[in-house]
Design a protein around this motif. Structure first.
Motif, short mmCIF file in Angstrom:
data_model
loop_
_atom_site.label_atom_id
_atom_site.label_comp_id
_atom_site.label_asym_id
_atom_site.label_seq_id
_atom_site.Cartn_x
_atom_site.Cartn_y
_atom_site.Cartn_z
N GLY A 346 19.07 -32.97 -64.69
CA GLY A 346 19.10 -31.97 -63.63
C GLY A 346 19.27 -32.53 -62.24
N ILE A 347 19.56 -33.85 -62.12
CA ILE A 347 19.73 -34.46 -60.80
C ILE A 347 21.16 -34.20 -60.33
CG2 ILE A 347 19.63 -36.63 -59.50
CD1 ILE A 347 17.92 -37.75 -61.82
N PRO A 348 21.34 -33.69 -59.12
CA PRO A 348 22.71 -33.45 -58.63
C PRO A 348 23.46 -34.76 -58.40
CG PRO A 348 21.13 -33.09 -56.87
CD PRO A 348 20.33 -33.30 -58.12
N VAL A 349 24.74 -34.76 -58.71
CA VAL A 349 25.59 -35.93 -58.55
C VAL A 349 26.55 -35.72 -57.38
CG1 VAL A 349 27.36 -37.36 -59.65
CG2 VAL A 349 25.44 -36.48 -61.00
N VAL A 350 26.57 -36.67 -56.47
CA VAL A 350 27.54 -36.67 -55.38
C VAL A 350 28.59 -37.74 -55.71
CG1 VAL A 350 27.93 -37.13 -52.94
CG2 VAL A 350 25.88 -35.87 -53.67
N ALA A 351 29.85 -37.34 -55.77
CA ALA A 351 30.93 -38.28 -56.09
C ALA A 351 31.42 -38.97 -54.83
CB ALA A 351 32.08 -37.53 -56.76
N HIS A 352 31.75 -40.26 -54.98
CA HIS A 352 32.28 -41.05 -53.87
C HIS A 352 33.69 -41.50 -54.21
CE1 HIS A 352 33.10 -44.68 -51.48
NE2 HIS A 352 32.30 -44.12 -50.56
N GLN A 353 34.62 -41.29 -53.26
CA GLN A 353 35.98 -41.80 -53.43
C GLN A 353 36.34 -42.63 -52.19
OE1 GLN A 353 37.70 -37.92 -54.07
NE2 GLN A 353 38.60 -37.89 -52.01
N PRO A 354 37.08 -43.72 -52.38
CA PRO A 354 37.35 -44.63 -51.25
C PRO A 354 38.05 -43.95 -50.08
CG PRO A 354 37.93 -45.63 -53.34
CD PRO A 354 37.66 -44.20 -53.63
N THR A 355 39.07 -43.15 -50.37
CA THR A 355 39.83 -42.48 -49.32
C THR A 355 39.96 -41.01 -49.67
OG1 THR A 355 41.92 -42.99 -50.44
CG2 THR A 355 41.15 -44.56 -48.76
N PRO A 356 40.19 -40.14 -48.70
CA PRO A 356 40.34 -38.71 -48.99
C PRO A 356 41.49 -38.47 -49.95
CG PRO A 356 40.06 -39.09 -46.64
CD PRO A 356 40.27 -40.43 -47.26
N ASP A 357 41.23 -37.66 -50.97
CA ASP A 357 42.26 -37.32 -51.96
C ASP A 357 41.88 -35.95 -52.52
OD1 ASP A 357 43.66 -36.99 -54.44
OD2 ASP A 357 44.11 -39.14 -54.41
N ALA A 358 42.67 -34.94 -52.15
CA ALA A 358 42.35 -33.57 -52.53
C ALA A 358 42.28 -33.39 -54.04
CB ALA A 358 43.36 -32.60 -51.92
N GLU A 359 43.22 -34.04 -54.76
CA GLU A 359 43.25 -33.90 -56.22
C GLU A 359 42.02 -34.53 -56.85
OE1 GLU A 359 44.48 -32.48 -59.74
OE2 GLU A 359 45.42 -32.09 -57.78
N GLN A 360 41.66 -35.74 -56.36
CA GLN A 360 40.47 -36.41 -56.86
C GLN A 360 39.20 -35.60 -56.56
OE1 GLN A 360 39.87 -39.70 -58.35
NE2 GLN A 360 42.02 -39.47 -58.94
N GLU A 361 39.16 -35.02 -55.37
CA GLU A 361 38.00 -34.21 -55.00
C GLU A 361 37.88 -32.99 -55.89
OE1 GLU A 361 36.17 -31.88 -51.10
OE2 GLU A 361 37.66 -33.49 -50.84
N ARG A 362 39.01 -32.32 -56.15
CA ARG A 362 39.01 -31.14 -57.01
C ARG A 362 38.54 -31.52 -58.42
NH1 ARG A 362 43.94 -30.14 -56.83
NH2 ARG A 362 43.86 -29.13 -54.78
N MET A 363 39.01 -32.67 -58.92
CA MET A 363 38.60 -33.11 -60.24
C MET A 363 37.09 -33.37 -60.29
SD MET A 363 39.36 -36.71 -62.19
CE MET A 363 38.04 -37.44 -61.20
N ALA A 364 36.57 -34.00 -59.26
CA ALA A 364 35.14 -34.29 -59.22
C ALA A 364 34.31 -33.02 -59.23
CB ALA A 364 34.82 -35.13 -57.99
N LEU A 365 34.72 -32.05 -58.43
CA LEU A 365 33.98 -30.79 -58.39
C LEU A 365 34.09 -30.04 -59.70
CD1 LEU A 365 34.89 -29.65 -54.76
CD2 LEU A 365 32.73 -30.65 -55.55
N ASP A 366 35.29 -30.10 -60.34
CA ASP A 366 35.46 -29.44 -61.64
C ASP A 366 34.57 -30.08 -62.70
OD1 ASP A 366 37.29 -27.70 -60.59
OD2 ASP A 366 39.07 -28.78 -61.31
#
Length: 395
Positions: A346-366
């Motif tokens: 139940g611990i929330p996960v925050v994803a880290h990506q080296p540089t901004p990437d909309a596709e990577q961010e969308r994948m992480a949230l999905d």
């Protein structure tokens, strides 16, 4: 209009005998020594014995003329019955001699209904343990006994951790399960003589009784309770833990229930504050990310960096962890592994990506990430995003 025979307005004695015979109420004549001299058919049915057998037996119940009393009668086949008793005394010649006319009305059904309503009024509807009203009444009586018998008592205040987060993230059915599991754990751990009650939505109180001559028995009982609370989350698919605080009486001391509850509640909140000071942000798998998070968080929260998600279960208590930060590249495995995934605790996960990437961010949230941070974000922005996740988890 015909006039009854005998005195004007008087009924024939046979009519009286008929009235007594067909009455649904039990009617008995009991002499001054408590011996049954007469019983009508209804009394025989209520007592489970023929009228001829009842005659000559002791009635066995004190008889006081006037008013009504509730008594319990032992039926030969149907067990204990509840009856309302009314009596009138009729002098018999000698002033010292008297016959009691006893009326018995079977109120077993209404008494059971009343008892059930009283039980429901004092029971928590979800867990079946006592409610706040029951606890205050029973604990008050127990403390009086403790003072009289010079015994020690221990009141334990139990609060479910992060109840709002359980409801928000896993649904209200999980919230109900958390309450039921906690109540079951408490009743399974304490003795029958101890008192368990749910006094609020996510709060319980337990009153533990000290054994005479064994003051250490309360310490043993408290230790059993602590051990049971440590295992509480083993039976749920969501993180479940509690924080407890206790207040103890010693022989010869005088405490009210309210004072004990206030003292135990204060110790419980102090335990929560101590725990909250130890809450950590865990970074998995990347030292550079760990350094960035430490820089952003500063002294506000301790940061622990682990090489792999597998270390999470071994080194970190879910109760003491608010956020896990993991690189986007490692996120699918981190989320998917049911044995070590932060999500399973139940611990929330925050994803880290080296540089901004909309596709990577969308994948992480999905995949279920609570938020995304990047290596190019300014430290105040990283801290703001972590704070936002913490705010979503706050009680």
């Amino acid at each position: 209009m015909r006039t009854p025979r005998g005195d004007a307005g008087a009924l024939d004695p046979s009519v009286y005998r008929r009235l007594v015979a067909v009455s649904d109420d039990g009617i008995l004549a009991v002499d001054g020594h408590g011996i049954i001299a007469f019983a009508n058919p209804a009394a025989a049915r209520m007592l489970g014995r023929p009228a001829a057998v009842l005659r000559g037996l002791s009635f066995g119940v004190p008889i006081v003329a006037g008013g009504a009393a509730e008594i319990r009668l032992l039926h030969a086949r149907r067990g204990v019955r509840v009856a309302e008793l009314r009596a009138a005394s009729v002098p018999q010649g000698d002033a010292a001699d008297v016959t009691h006319i006893v009326m018995l009305r079977d109120i077993t059904r209404s008494a059971r209904t009343r008892s059930e309503l009283q039980r429901l009024a004092l029971a928590d509807h979800l867990t079946g343990v006592g409610n706040r009203r029951a606890f205050l009444a029973l604990a008050d009586q127990a403390l009086k006994v403790a003072e009289r018998e010079q015994r020690a008592y221990l009141l334990v205040f139990v609060d479910i951790d992060r109840m709002k987060a359980i409801n928000d993230r896993f649904g209200h059915r999980a919230g109900d399960q958390a309450v039921v599991e906690t109540a079951q754990m408490l009743t399974d751990t304490v003795r029958d003589a101890d008192i368990v009650a749910r006094i609020g939505g996510d709060e319980f109180c337990v009153l533990l009784t000290g054994a005479p001559g064994r003051p250490e028995s309360l310490d043993e009982a408290l230790e059993r309770l602590r051990e049971a609370t440590a295992r509480l989350g083993e039976r749920t698919e969501f993180p479940l833990s509690v924080t407890i605080g206790d207040a103890r009486t010693e022989p010869g001391e005088h405490w009210t229930v309210a004072e004990l509850m206030e003292a135990a509640d204060a110790r419980m909140y102090e335990a929560k504050r101590r725990r909250d000071r130890d809450v950590r942000v865990v970074v998995i798998g990347d030292g550079s990310v760990g350094r960035a998070v430490r820089e952003a968080v500063g002294d506000e929260l301790p940061v622990l960096v682990l090489d792999a998600v597998a270390e999470l279960a071994d080194r970190v208590s879910p109760v003491l962890t608010d956020v896990v930060v993991v690189a986007v590249a490692d996120l699918p495995g981190t989320i998917a592994d049911p044995g070590t995934s932060p999500r399973t605790t139940g611990i929330p996960v925050v994803a880290h990506q080296p540089t901004p990437d909309a596709e990577q961010e969308r994948m992480a949230l999905d995949l279920g990430a609570a938020d995304v941070i990047t290596g190019e974000m300014a430290p105040p922005v990283v801290l703001a995003r972590i704070r936002r996740v913490l705010g979503q988890m706050a009680l």
